[in-house]
Design an enzyme around this catalytic site. Structure first.
Site, short mmCIF file in Angstrom:
data_model
loop_
_atom_site.label_atom_id
_atom_site.label_comp_id
_atom_site.label_asym_id
_atom_site.label_seq_id
_atom_site.Cartn_x
_atom_site.Cartn_y
_atom_site.Cartn_z
N LYS A 24 39.78 45.57 24.06
CA LYS A 24 40.99 46.41 24.16
C LYS A 24 42.22 45.73 23.34
CE LYS A 24 40.75 46.81 28.67
NZ LYS A 24 39.99 45.61 28.95
N ARG A 100 44.44 51.33 35.66
CA ARG A 100 43.15 50.74 36.27
C ARG A 100 42.36 51.17 37.29
NH1 ARG A 100 43.38 45.35 32.85
NH2 ARG A 100 41.93 44.04 33.72
N ARG A 138 34.98 33.02 24.98
CA ARG A 138 36.39 33.13 24.37
C ARG A 138 37.26 31.79 24.55
NH1 ARG A 138 39.61 38.30 26.10
NH2 ARG A 138 39.34 37.36 28.27
N ARG A 171 40.52 30.78 29.06
CA ARG A 171 41.55 31.50 30.02
C ARG A 171 40.74 31.19 31.58
NH1 ARG A 171 42.60 37.69 28.81
NH2 ARG A 171 42.08 37.89 30.88
N ARG A 182 35.52 40.10 37.58
CA ARG A 182 36.27 41.26 37.13
C ARG A 182 35.43 42.26 36.57
NH1 ARG A 182 38.10 37.36 32.27
NH2 ARG A 182 39.16 39.45 31.48
P1 AMP Z 1 43.24 41.55 31.24
O1 AMP Z 1 43.88 40.74 30.73
O2 AMP Z 1 43.56 43.02 31.21
O3 AMP Z 1 41.95 41.02 31.59
O4 AMP Z 1 44.14 41.32 32.85
C1 AMP Z 1 44.06 40.03 33.54
C2 AMP Z 1 44.46 40.21 34.82
O5 AMP Z 1 45.59 40.92 35.31
C3 AMP Z 1 43.46 41.39 35.70
O6 AMP Z 1 42.11 40.46 36.12
C4 AMP Z 1 44.29 41.61 36.85
O7 AMP Z 1 44.06 40.77 37.87
C5 AMP Z 1 45.63 41.55 36.43
N1 AMP Z 1 45.72 43.04 35.73
C6 AMP Z 1 45.96 43.60 34.60
N2 AMP Z 1 46.25 44.94 34.70
C7 AMP Z 1 46.07 45.16 35.73
C8 AMP Z 1 46.32 46.52 36.53
N3 AMP Z 1 46.30 47.72 35.72
N4 AMP Z 1 46.01 46.62 37.77
C9 AMP Z 1 45.96 45.56 38.59
N5 AMP Z 1 45.92 44.38 38.09
C10 AMP Z 1 45.88 44.20 36.63
#
Ligand code: AMP
Length: 227
Positions: A24, A100, A138, A171, A182
């Site tokens: 994404k 989300r 990654r 990460r 996740r």
């Molecule tokens: P990402 O980089 O999109 O994988 O996001 C990393 C982490 O940020 C996720 O595993 C969640 O803990 C938090 N996070 C990101 N976006 C959201 C969202 N829309 N709602 C809740 N937690 C989020």
């Protein structure tokens, strides 16, 4: 659609849905550049807060490290704040990783109002084995945040960023256990959004198992046909 968008008749309020590892972030910047839209990743906003050590960052950290979603009210406030500051005057926006949950989706709808609906919702679908391969391999530059992959996109020098030569790292939430958590959180909380936006006739589904280039081409073609 493209003609109307170019003439400023319609706005594009694009959201990207897909499991972690679907690409994404990569596609978000390509699309946002092409259509000249302000864009943000909710994950990046949280990481920025965590880096700065803000109250929000400290609160989010424990959820992020365990691969859990940060509570809705906190996330909604943060993204609405970003929208207030960045949306003004533009013909739309692009959100990566938000909404989300269905609660986040309904809050976004309320904030935008009937005259300015969400859409298209671009759903990037990828097989689980491919997601595990992508996420656990990654490596990210701690300074410029560029992503590499140990097999499919390795840096020129092992564990070193091609751009700034700083060390690459995994990460914290890309280790195997956090990735499983996740993906589980995605299945429970985010997958229902696919049906939600399909019901509203704004869903575009893309095969994300393909190369970055092919996925990007498929998204642009679908966006051009969207109405
Ligand atoms: P990402 O980089 O999109 O994988 O996001 C990393 C982490 O940020 C996720 O595993 C969640 O803990 C938090 N996070 C990101 N976006 C959201 C969202 N829309 N709602 C809740 N937690 C989020």
């Amino acid at each position: 659609m493209k003609d109307l968008f170019d003439k400023g008749v319609i706005s594009l309020n694009i959201i990207l849905i897909g499991p972690p590892g679907a690409g994404k972030g990569t596609q978000a910047s390509l699309i946002a550049n092409k259509y000249n839209l302000p864009f943000v990743s909710s994950g990046d906003l949280f990481r920025e807060h965590r880096k700065l050590g803000t109250k929000l960052g400290l609160l989010a950290e424990k959820y992020m490290n365990q691969g859990e979603l940060v509570p809705d009210h906190v996330t909604i406030d943060m993204v609405m704040n970003w929208l207030d500051q960045n949306k003004g005057g533009s013909s739309g926006f692009l959100l990566d990783g938000f909404p989300r949950t269905v609660q986040q989706a309904t809050s976004l709808e309320k904030a935008l109002g009937n005259a300015n609906p969400v859409g298209p919702a671009v759903y990037i679908n990828v097989d689980k084995d491919e997601l595990l391969r992508r996420l656990t391999g990654r490596r990210v530059c701690m300074r410029c945040q560029i992503s590499f992959h140990i097999h499919s996109n390795p840096p020129l020098i092992q564990d070193q960023c091609d751009k700034c030569s700083k060390p690459l790292a995994q990460r914290e939430d890309d280790n195997f256990d956090a990735v499983e958590a996740r993906l589980d959180a995605y299945r429970r909380n985010t997958e229902p959004l696919v049906a939600y936006y399909d019901h509203q006739n704004v869903l575009i589904e893309i095969d994300g198992n393909e190369t970055i280039r092919q996925v990007s081409k498929d998204i642009v073609e679908s966006l051009d046909c969207f109405n």
